[in-house]
Design a protein around this motif. Structure first.
Motif, PDB file in Angstrom:
ATOM      1  N   LEU A  33       0.831  -1.206   0.000  1.00 37.22           N
ATOM      2  CA  LEU A  33       0.000   0.000   0.000  1.00 37.22           C
ATOM      3  C   LEU A  33       0.863   1.252   0.000  1.00 37.22           C
ATOM      4  O   LEU A  33       0.591   2.218  -0.729  1.00 37.22           O
ATOM      5  N   ALA A  34       1.908   1.235   0.826  1.00 38.87           N
ATOM      6  CA  ALA A  34       2.803   2.401   0.906  1.00 38.87           C
ATOM      7  C   ALA A  34       3.475   2.648  -0.438  1.00 38.87           C
ATOM      8  O   ALA A  34       3.570   3.799  -0.895  1.00 38.87           O
ATOM      9  N   PHE A  35       3.928   1.577  -1.086  1.00 40.55           N
ATOM     10  CA  PHE A  35       4.624   1.759  -2.368  1.00 40.55           C
ATOM     11  C   PHE A  35       3.696   2.349  -3.412  1.00 40.55           C
ATOM     12  O   PHE A  35       4.055   3.303  -4.110  1.00 40.55           O
ATOM     13  N   TRP A  36       2.474   1.766  -3.538  1.00 39.91           N
ATOM     14  CA  TRP A  36       1.594   2.228  -4.604  1.00 39.91           C
ATOM     15  C   TRP A  36       1.085   3.638  -4.361  1.00 39.91           C
ATOM     16  O   TRP A  36       0.878   4.408  -5.299  1.00 39.91           O
ATOM     17  N   LEU A  37       0.910   4.007  -3.094  1.00 41.88           N
ATOM     18  CA  LEU A  37       0.566   5.399  -2.801  1.00 41.88           C
ATOM     19  C   LEU A  37       1.710   6.315  -3.225  1.00 41.88           C
ATOM     20  O   LEU A  37       1.493   7.376  -3.828  1.00 41.88           O
ATOM     21  N   ALA A  45       8.760   5.704   4.568  1.00 46.08           N
ATOM     22  CA  ALA A  45       9.795   5.372   3.582  1.00 46.08           C
ATOM     23  C   ALA A  45      10.297   3.944   3.750  1.00 46.08           C
ATOM     24  O   ALA A  45      10.614   3.265   2.763  1.00 46.08           O
ATOM     25  N   ASP A  46      10.351   3.463   4.992  1.00 43.48           N
ATOM     26  CA  ASP A  46      10.856   2.106   5.215  1.00 43.48           C
ATOM     27  C   ASP A  46       9.925   1.062   4.606  1.00 43.48           C
ATOM     28  O   ASP A  46      10.379   0.027   4.103  1.00 43.48           O
ATOM     29  N   LEU A  47       8.611   1.341   4.617  1.00 46.79           N
ATOM     30  CA  LEU A  47       7.663   0.415   4.002  1.00 46.79           C
ATOM     31  C   LEU A  47       7.794   0.421   2.482  1.00 46.79           C
ATOM     32  O   LEU A  47       7.688  -0.625   1.833  1.00 46.79           O
ATOM     33  N   VAL A  48       8.027   1.600   1.914  1.00 44.47           N
ATOM     34  CA  VAL A  48       8.221   1.690   0.460  1.00 44.47           C
ATOM     35  C   VAL A  48       9.443   0.882   0.049  1.00 44.47           C
ATOM     36  O   VAL A  48       9.406   0.095  -0.909  1.00 44.47           O
ATOM     37  N   ALA A  49      10.547   1.056   0.787  1.00 43.88           N
ATOM     38  CA  ALA A  49      11.769   0.303   0.488  1.00 43.88           C
ATOM     39  C   ALA A  49      11.548  -1.191   0.676  1.00 43.88           C
ATOM     40  O   ALA A  49      12.056  -2.009  -0.099  1.00 43.88           O
ATOM     41  N   GLU A  50      10.766  -1.547   1.689  1.00 39.61           N
ATOM     42  CA  GLU A  50      10.488  -2.966   1.940  1.00 39.61           C
ATOM     43  C   GLU A  50       9.774  -3.599   0.753  1.00 39.61           C
ATOM     44  O   GLU A  50      10.090  -4.724   0.346  1.00 39.61           O
ATOM     45  N   GLU A  82      21.143   0.131   0.628  1.00 40.01           N
ATOM     46  CA  GLU A  82      22.040   1.258   0.922  1.00 40.01           C
ATOM     47  C   GLU A  82      21.252   2.548   1.129  1.00 40.01           C
ATOM     48  O   GLU A  82      21.516   3.311   2.065  1.00 40.01           O
ATOM     49  N   VAL A  83      20.282   2.786   0.252  1.00 38.32           N
ATOM     50  CA  VAL A  83      19.465   3.993   0.379  1.00 38.32           C
ATOM     51  C   VAL A  83      18.673   3.954   1.684  1.00 38.32           C
ATOM     52  O   VAL A  83      18.606   4.941   2.433  1.00 38.32           O
ATOM     53  N   ASN A  84      18.083   2.803   1.983  1.00 39.28           N
ATOM     54  CA  ASN A  84      17.265   2.679   3.184  1.00 39.28           C
ATOM     55  C   ASN A  84      18.095   2.853   4.447  1.00 39.28           C
ATOM     56  O   ASN A  84      17.598   3.350   5.469  1.00 39.28           O
ATOM     57  N   ALA A  85      19.366   2.463   4.391  1.00 38.82           N
ATOM     58  CA  ALA A  85      20.223   2.569   5.568  1.00 38.82           C
ATOM     59  C   ALA A  85      20.796   3.976   5.742  1.00 38.82           C
ATOM     60  O   ALA A  85      20.955   4.450   6.868  1.00 38.82           O
TER      61      ALA A  85
END
Length: 343
Positions: free
Chosen positions: A83-87, A97-102, A234-237
């Protein structure tokens, strides 16, 4: 005396649910609670002089968007990360952001694990010094599957089968035997011969070889070494919020791509029922997160940085020209197949 800024009145929770129901969005207390628990929806404030809570207009629209995306995703209980990514893909910035990266990482992993299973099912030569014909034969099962899935009108076209099998054999040899340029030159010569060239420019072939090696590394099935996975991690970290911007950039690039290759326009939406015109298009739900992963991988490459800057400014011409060049190659292949260019 300065006037105080106007504050939009809160909308009672039951009114928001009723409006969502009228729109066919099927709101439920369970969905609402899951959105809040995943931090996809902020806590509601209390209505004045009341123990009831209400939505701000922004929260109401965000709730409607969440319900809409939930309906479009094929799962009955979509993951919060999806849901986070598609939004985010559709322009939202106030998502975790962590959910999008996940979700991006999970999508790439899904593809790689599927690819790995295919590796295990389809035999490849056991010795790295096998000749080019043996590798072309190894590519035949893959080629038949690809043509059946994505190029159904040409399933009986012997020329296309030869081209795809030769190209796949070349890729398999690169993945499994770590060959030198010289050892694969015969396979390269056969490939260009299939397109009518009598000889091959060795210097140009070497440049293409280097480019192909870089491209093939993206399909490395090692979950700790795959460049796409490493880039997202790397981006997420280091800068989690950057993933939001990279997803938006990937969406802009995909929209330009869709003007040249209309079939990819469906990939700009959450997974939906299969389009009878493109039976494989339902699987394209992995393309947007994959595109976001590629954008993360090349985030510091000067050419990519410049392209992203121009897209943000609304200048699509440079990227459009690059995709049109690819389209010319595609049309040339279709002409060689004695068919009209793909629509």
């Amino acid at each position: 005396m300065e006037s105080l800024p106007l504050v939009a009145p809160l909308i009672p929770r039951h009114e928001v649910f009723e409006e969502a129901g009228r729109r066919g969005l099927a709101p439920t207390d369970d969905r609402f609670d899951r959105f809040r628990k995943a931090k996809l929806l902020n806590d509601l404030a209390y209505l004045p002089d009341s123990k009831q809570r209400g939505f701000t207009p922004v929260q109401q629209q965000h709730f409607f968007n969440l319900l809409s995306v939930s309906q479009q995703i094929t799962s009955k209980r979509p993951r919060p990360s999806a849901l986070a990514f598609w939004l985010c893909w559709h322009g939202a910035t106030d998502v975790p952001a962590d959910l999008v990266a996940e979700h991006i990482e999970r999508s790439v992993l899904t593809f790689l694990r599927t690819l790995k299973r295919q590796y295990e099912r389809r035999r490849v030569p056991s010795r790295s010094n096998e000749g080019s014909e043996r590798w072309r034969q190894a590519g035949l099962p893959w080629a038949k599957a690809v043509i059946k899935e994505f190029l159904t009108p040409y399933v009986k076209n012997a020329f296309l089968l030869d081209v795809v099998a030769t190209g796949t054999g070349f890729a398999l040899r690169s993945w499994f035997s770590n060959p030198t340029f010289e050892s694969t030159l015969a396979l390269l010569k056969r490939f260009v011969w299939l397109f009518g060239a009598k000889d091959i420019n060795v210097d140009l072939a070497r440049q293409l070889w280097d480019m192909l090696q870089d491209g093939l590394r993206l399909f490395t099935t090692g979950e700790r070494s795959n460049p796409l996975l490493c880039a997202v991690r790397e981006v997420n970290a280091s800068n989690p919020q950057q993933i939001i911007e990279l997803v938006h950039d990937a969406r802009r690039a995909f929209e330009v791509m869709g003007t040249v290759f209309p079939i990819y326009r469906r990939a700009c939406e959450p997974p939906t029922p299969v389009d009878p015109q493109y039976p494989a298009v339902a699987k394209y739900y992995l393309f947007p997160p994959g595109m976001a992963a590629v954008t993360a991988l090349v985030r510091d490459v000067p050419h990519a940085v410049e392209m992203r800057r121009q897209l943000k400014e609304g200048n699509t011409a440079p990227m459009l020209e690059e995709f049109k060049a690819i389209g010319v190659i595609r049309d040339s292949v279709m002409f060689r197949l004695d068919a009209e260019p793909a629509k």
